[in-house]
Design a protein around this motif. Sequence first.
Motif, short mmCIF file in Angstrom:
data_model
loop_
_atom_site.label_atom_id
_atom_site.label_comp_id
_atom_site.label_asym_id
_atom_site.label_seq_id
_atom_site.Cartn_x
_atom_site.Cartn_y
_atom_site.Cartn_z
N GLY A 15 0.83 -1.21 0.00
CA GLY A 15 0.00 0.00 0.00
C GLY A 15 0.86 1.26 0.00
O GLY A 15 0.36 2.35 0.23
N THR A 17 1.87 2.82 -2.36
CA THR A 17 1.41 3.74 -3.41
C THR A 17 0.57 4.86 -2.80
O THR A 17 0.31 5.86 -3.46
CB THR A 17 0.56 2.99 -4.45
OG1 THR A 17 -0.45 2.25 -3.74
CG2 THR A 17 1.39 2.03 -5.29
N ALA A 19 -0.53 7.50 0.67
CA ALA A 19 0.13 8.60 1.37
C ALA A 19 1.02 8.11 2.52
O ALA A 19 2.20 8.46 2.60
CB ALA A 19 -0.93 9.57 1.89
N GLU A 20 0.46 7.33 3.42
CA GLU A 20 1.21 6.95 4.62
C GLU A 20 2.38 6.00 4.27
O GLU A 20 3.51 6.22 4.69
CB GLU A 20 0.25 6.28 5.61
CG GLU A 20 0.87 5.93 6.95
CD GLU A 20 1.10 7.15 7.86
OE1 GLU A 20 0.75 8.27 7.46
OE2 GLU A 20 1.64 6.95 8.95
N SER A 39 1.95 -3.26 -4.34
CA SER A 39 0.65 -2.78 -4.80
C SER A 39 -0.12 -3.94 -5.42
O SER A 39 0.47 -4.94 -5.81
CB SER A 39 0.86 -1.68 -5.86
OG SER A 39 -0.35 -1.38 -6.52
N ARG A 40 -1.44 -3.76 -5.54
CA ARG A 40 -2.21 -4.76 -6.27
C ARG A 40 -1.85 -4.73 -7.75
O ARG A 40 -2.14 -5.65 -8.48
CB ARG A 40 -3.72 -4.47 -6.10
CG ARG A 40 -4.22 -4.69 -4.68
CD ARG A 40 -5.60 -4.12 -4.49
NE ARG A 40 -5.59 -2.66 -4.55
CZ ARG A 40 -6.66 -1.89 -4.47
NH1 ARG A 40 -7.85 -2.44 -4.34
NH2 ARG A 40 -6.55 -0.58 -4.52
N LYS A 44 1.60 0.25 -11.12
CA LYS A 44 1.33 1.37 -10.20
C LYS A 44 2.44 1.46 -9.14
O LYS A 44 2.90 2.55 -8.79
CB LYS A 44 -0.04 1.15 -9.54
CG LYS A 44 -0.50 2.28 -8.64
CD LYS A 44 -1.90 1.98 -8.08
CE LYS A 44 -2.30 2.99 -7.01
NZ LYS A 44 -3.59 2.65 -6.37
N VAL A 82 -2.67 -0.03 4.31
CA VAL A 82 -3.88 0.01 3.47
C VAL A 82 -5.06 0.45 4.35
O VAL A 82 -4.97 0.40 5.58
CB VAL A 82 -4.18 -1.37 2.83
CG1 VAL A 82 -3.04 -1.81 1.93
CG2 VAL A 82 -4.47 -2.43 3.88
N VAL A 106 0.06 -0.68 10.25
CA VAL A 106 -0.14 0.75 10.52
C VAL A 106 -1.63 1.10 10.50
O VAL A 106 -2.04 2.24 10.69
CB VAL A 106 0.63 1.58 9.44
CG1 VAL A 106 0.56 3.08 9.70
CG2 VAL A 106 2.10 1.15 9.37
N VAL A 108 -5.42 2.01 10.90
CA VAL A 108 -6.30 2.65 11.87
C VAL A 108 -7.73 2.25 11.48
O VAL A 108 -8.11 2.39 10.32
CB VAL A 108 -6.17 4.19 11.82
CG1 VAL A 108 -7.13 4.83 12.79
CG2 VAL A 108 -4.73 4.61 12.10
N GLN A 145 0.51 4.66 13.75
CA GLN A 145 -0.88 5.10 13.55
C GLN A 145 -1.08 6.60 13.76
O GLN A 145 -2.02 7.17 13.22
CB GLN A 145 -1.83 4.35 14.50
CG GLN A 145 -2.18 2.95 14.08
CD GLN A 145 -1.16 1.95 14.57
OE1 GLN A 145 -0.18 2.29 15.22
NE2 GLN A 145 -1.39 0.69 14.24
N VAL A 147 1.19 9.11 13.19
CA VAL A 147 2.07 9.99 12.41
C VAL A 147 1.39 10.31 11.07
O VAL A 147 1.08 9.40 10.30
CB VAL A 147 3.43 9.32 12.13
CG1 VAL A 147 4.35 10.28 11.40
CG2 VAL A 147 4.06 8.84 13.42
#
Length: 226
Positions: A15, A17, A19-20, A39-40, A44, A82, A106, A108, A145, A147
């Motif tokens: 994941g 790709t 932001a986090e 990534s899937r 990408k 993700v 990570v 949430v 989680q 940051v």
Amino acid sequence: MTRKTSNPATLAVIGGTGAEGGGLALRWAAAGHRVIIGSRDSAKAAAAAGELRALLPAGSGRLEGAASGAAAKEAAVVVLTVPFAAQMTTALALKPVLGGKILVDVTVPLVPPKVSTVQLPAGGSCVAQVQKELGPGVRVVSAFQNVSAHKLKKLEQAIACDVLVCADDKEARERVIELAADAGLRGINAGPLANSAAAEALTSLLIWINRAYKVPDAGIAITGLG
Ligand SMILES: NC(=O)c1ccc[n+]([C@@H]2O[C@H](COP(=O)([O-])OP(=O)(O)OC[C@H]3O[C@@H](n4cnc5c(N)ncnc54)[C@H](OP(=O)(O)O)[C@@H]3O)[C@@H](O)[C@H]2O)c1
């Protein structure tokens, strides 16, 4: 403000790709790790890796992209970034290549549209739930989680936010505290994986605080540690 790692490793950011994960991948590559964005869609992943590579200073580690399964298979430490809705299916799909490895989750448990209200799943921590489903053969660690991605992308800036690191495996927890330091963050030993519920809940408070005070990236700091 990352630090040169003294313990370089291959890290997969599933994941990454987004932001986090992209922010963490950037910081770990800058610290000298080899980072594979998962990534899937492998194209990408390659494109995201290319964009992040352009931000890296000279002397950084390698940053590549691959399909999630291949990335996780190659890595010593796998990081899951993700959305909550995709967390369990993504983790379970990777289970065959996670044996004996550290999985840094990570996630949430945000449930739109009320993301600024704490909505933990039944049983508490969504990361502890992943450990339960993957079984003891995977060393699940909860971290990062609180940051914001906004902070991670600013490589030159120090991040005024501590990282609560929770795990039942003490050695895995220490390794992730070390990885947080490589990324320029202070990792705090926050106890067993069940305690991850507190870190997961805090994120909704931080989103609320961001809105209330019109700031992009409120964080947390543990005081009294000297
Ligand atoms: N953004 C933040 O500031 C922040 C801060 C702390 C914690 N977090 C947590 O970190 C995680 C990632 O956040 P984010 O903002 O980076 O998320 P995001 O950008 O929405 O998604 C990250 C990546 O997850 C994959 N993904 C999205 N939907 C999916 C699905 N249905 N099935 C499988 N994969 C899917 C996508 O990768 P591919 O399409 O490439 O597969 C996407 O690029 C979340 O759990 C979030 O709560 C975020």
